[in-house]
Design an enzyme around this catalytic site. Structure first.
Site, short mmCIF file in Angstrom:
data_model
loop_
_atom_site.label_atom_id
_atom_site.label_comp_id
_atom_site.label_asym_id
_atom_site.label_seq_id
_atom_site.Cartn_x
_atom_site.Cartn_y
_atom_site.Cartn_z
CE1 TYR A 125 10.39 122.95 94.85
CE2 TYR A 125 8.82 124.09 96.25
CZ TYR A 125 9.52 122.94 95.91
OH TYR A 125 9.34 121.81 96.67
CB THR B 107 5.00 125.86 96.53
OG1 THR B 107 6.28 126.44 96.77
CG2 THR B 107 5.00 124.39 96.89
CE LYS B 108 8.69 129.71 96.84
NZ LYS B 108 10.13 129.58 96.73
CB THR B 109 3.16 133.65 92.54
OG1 THR B 109 4.44 134.15 92.18
CG2 THR B 109 2.88 133.92 94.01
CB VAL B 110 5.20 132.70 88.02
CG1 VAL B 110 5.66 132.30 86.63
CG2 VAL B 110 4.22 133.86 87.96
#
Ligand SMILES: *Cc1c(COP(=O)(O)O)cnc(C)c1O
Length: 369
Positions: A161, A163-166
């Site tokens: 998604y 906003t996620k880290t990847v």
């Protein structure tokens, strides 16, 4: 992404296969199945494990909407568990409180990217014959003793998604060592079809397909996979940048004068790699004139955006109405939620901006003390 556009093949195909292979190698599982969200991956994992009507799945209350709703998709019941007050993660003890003879799976969330204490949970699962499924939406890359979060249970889910880290904009991945789970997830991610379009329309392909099951529309596009391949290559570098930010916060919030007013999140023990997707600070509201919401508002007024992770599932209208939860049913989650504030943490956060956040938190918090 331009190469994908120019190739003329923009949905699930060769890039998606390459991204699956790269992620599978990265975390060290036998299989990786690319889908269009972590929600889809969790749904497919529970579906493949046979969760259905009348069953129960233990879900930590301190999590995002997806974890409970995928259980409901299958006609099963999410039974909410409280969490550890230091880490916000589900523990063997809190999961055990939620077990009944109908429990068919335990969902473990690695909150903020700090791997949960999985060994006691895996032992509990083994003793009771209950599969562990990991929601590793926050935890790429994170590990314990060299083993990636998301790879301890029967299946794990990563989120890509925005906003996620990847990230791939939207996307997710199911990982597992079990052929049967991977085969079932591959079938169900695209309408239950015996062959996807890539295998029908390439030169080696055949136009025919059969509908084996009533599946879902969960496939990843090659456009998303192209982003994912580049992002995965930078995952550790971006994690290190977040870790440096977390370390700077940690030094500021564990020293006077702030140490008595705020509580920094637990630093990972040696041998544990924290993804630092979030930096969840907690406030000692009892030592201040106003609580978390006032701090959020004052930081916002200074141009600093924060968030709160999460409003526990059992406090939401759907869970209260449908399953009869009361706010104090899971008291640790409720108490910690009320004093949590997630501070900015992302690889491009500049050193001056980071200092500005720390100064502003200091001023706001001491101003309310
Ligand atoms: C973001 C998130 C999800 C859902 O991920 P999607 O890819 O948006 O479906 C699931 N669980 C947790 C804990 C999350 O933070």
């Amino acid at each position: 992404m331009l190469e994908v556009l120019q190739s003329g093949w923009i949905t699930t195909g060769e890039r998606t296969a390459r991204f699956e292979e790269a992620l599978r190698e990265y975390v060290g599982t036998r299989h990786a199945v690319a889908v269009n969200s972590a929600t889809a991956a969790l749904h497919l994992a529970l579906e493949a494990l046979g969760v259905g009507p009348g069953d129960e799945v233990v879900v930590p209350t301190y999590t995002f909407a997806a974890c409970g709703e995928v259980v409901v998709y299958l006609g099963a019941r999410p039974v909410l568990a409280d969490v550890d007050p230091a880490t916000f993660n589900v523990t063997r003890e809190t999961a055990e409180d939620a077990l009944t003879p109908r429990t068919r799976a335990i969902l473990v969330v690695h909150f903020a990217g700090l791997p949960a204490e999985v060994m006691p949970l895996l032992e509990l699962g083994a003793e009771r014959g209950i599969p562990i499924v990991e929601d590793a939406a926050h935890a790429l890359p994170a590990s314990r003793a060299g083993r990636a979060a998301g790879t301890w249970g029967r299946a794990g889910a990563y989120s890509f998604y925005a906003t996620k880290t990847v990230t791939t904009g939207e996307g997710g991945m199911l990982v597992t060592d079990e052929d049967a789970i991977a085969d079932r997830a591959r079938l169900m991610r695209l309408h239950g079809l015996s062959r996807d379009a890539w295998s029908r329309y390439t030169t080696a392909g055949n136009w025919a397909y059969e509908i084996e099951e009533a599946g879902f529309k969960y496939n990843m596009t090659d456009l998303a996979a192209a982003l994912g391949l580049v992002q995965l290559g930078r995952a550790e570098e971006m994690r290190r940048a977040r870790e440096r930010i977390a370390a700077t916060y940690q030094a500021a919030f564990t020293a006077d004068p702030l140490a008595g007013l705020v509580e920094a999140p637990p630093w990972p023990p040696r041998g544990t790699v924290h993804a630092w997707h979030l930096y969840p600070l907690r406030l000692h509201g009892d030592r201040m004139r106003a609580g978390r919401d006032a701090v959020v508002a004052e930081l916002r007024a200074r141009g600093i955006g924060t968030s709160v992770h999460f409003i526990p599932l059992h406090l939401h209208p759907y869970y209260r109405r449908t399953f009869g939860y009361m706010p104090d049913d899971l008291p640790i989650a409720r108490r910690e939620y009320e004093r949590e504030i997630s501070l900015p943490i992302y690889p491009d956060l500049s050193a001056p901006d980071l200092m500005r956040v720390i100064e502003a938190v200091g001023e706001v918090v001491t101003g309310l003390a």
